[in-house]
Enzyme design. Sequence first.
Site, PDB file in Angstrom:
ATOM      1  N   HIS A   3       0.836  -1.204   0.000  1.00  0.00           N
ATOM      2  CA  HIS A   3       0.000   0.000   0.000  1.00  0.00           C
ATOM      3  C   HIS A   3       0.870   1.252   0.000  1.00  0.00           C
ATOM      4  CE1 HIS A   3      -3.983  -1.845   1.248  1.00  0.00           C
ATOM      5  NE2 HIS A   3      -3.144  -2.855   1.216  1.00  0.00           N
ATOM      6  N   ASP A 101      -5.347   5.349   4.043  1.00  0.00           N
ATOM      7  CA  ASP A 101      -5.407   3.922   3.781  1.00  0.00           C
ATOM      8  C   ASP A 101      -6.258   3.255   4.868  1.00  0.00           C
ATOM      9  OD1 ASP A 101      -4.859   1.507   2.588  1.00  0.00           O
ATOM     10  OD2 ASP A 101      -2.721   1.501   3.045  1.00  0.00           O
TER      11      ASP A 101
END
Length: 117
Positions: A3, A101
């Site tokens: 990520h 995120d």
Amino acid sequence: MGHLLPFLHFSKLLAQKGHKISFISTPRNIDRLPKLPPNLSFSITFVSLPLFPFPNLPPSSESSLNVSYNNQQSLKSAFDLLRLPLTEFLRSSSPDWIIYDYPSHWLPSVATELGFS
């Protein structure tokens, strides 16, 4: 890193368009990122928020790379403890945008509390 690297790439694209970026993560995660190109080093600031110690997590655990599958929930719970330091950072920095995120699932409510829409 699955990520973090795409978020860093996105940050670089935004910085190339003239935006100032605060890239927030834990110290070890930031240390793992590739160095910024010189032309973007003034546009992207790395903000390091250390994780607090958490049961079942070794002290150096800051990403899923460092934690077994059985301890993933503990890592997520440790990231939840960053809510207050991140709130204080946002309060003091007044960003125009917040892009986040999944570990910071609580961030939309924090942004609302701080008056970001």
